[in-house]
Design an enzyme around this catalytic site. Structure first.
Site: not given
Length: 172
Positions: A75, A112-113, A127
């Site tokens: 969204m 959100m960014e 990682d």
């Protein structure tokens, strides 16, 4: 259902209509912490991780993630970023802090960014270092502050410069 802007009249998820909102300058700062063995942080600092320069790669990954938040979060609106920056700092001998700052002039915010940027930068660090330290923990991913928009400015309680208690959207 009128109070829940992410649901339509049938109670189903929808992307919020922002077409009537005013364009304003908006910024957001988010943070994540990565707890690791002291030896892992030392090897990052000294550039001894065999996959390469961990912080340089994580910085690029975070910026790329900020630009793709709308593509990852159902969204989330696509917005034109005016800036994205990723910063790192150590706290003690086993904690690496990742901060992202994002900026736009648009009708919806960039929280959100910023949150996506610190999440992906942190996962990139994991990682790149997992062969050395599988016990790493990405923790406390949060919004530190945001400016602009209808809901006004926000500063996370307890952060530097914060003098407000935790409040909901209605200021309560």
């Amino acid at each position: 259902m009128a109070d829940f802007t992410h649901f339509n009249e049938q109670g189903r998820a929808r992307m919020v209509d922002v077409s009537e909102k005013e364009v304003t300058r908006r910024t957001a700062v988010a943070r994540a912490r990565i707890r690791m063995c002291p030896q892992t942080l030392q090897k990052i600092r000294q550039g001894e991780i065999h996959k390469g320069n961990v912080l340089a790669v994580a910085q690029v990954a975070g910026i790329m993630a900020a630009k793709k938040a709308w593509d990852l979060i159902p969204m989330c609106h696509p917005i034109p970023l005016k800036g994205a920056d990723i910063r790192f700092r150590e706290e003690g001998d086993s904690l690496l802090v990742v901060e992202a700052e994002t900026k736009t002039d648009h009708v919806t915010g960039v929280e959100m960014e910023a949150l996506t940027a610190v999440s992906i930068a942190s996962l990139t660090i994991y990682d790149m270092c997992k062969s050395l330290d599988k016990s790493m923990v990405v923790e406390e991913t949060c919004l530190i502050r945001k400016t602009g928009g209808k809901s006004k400015d926000y500063q996370r309680p307890g952060e530097e410069g914060s003098d407000v208690a935790c409040r909901n959207r209605n200021g309560q």
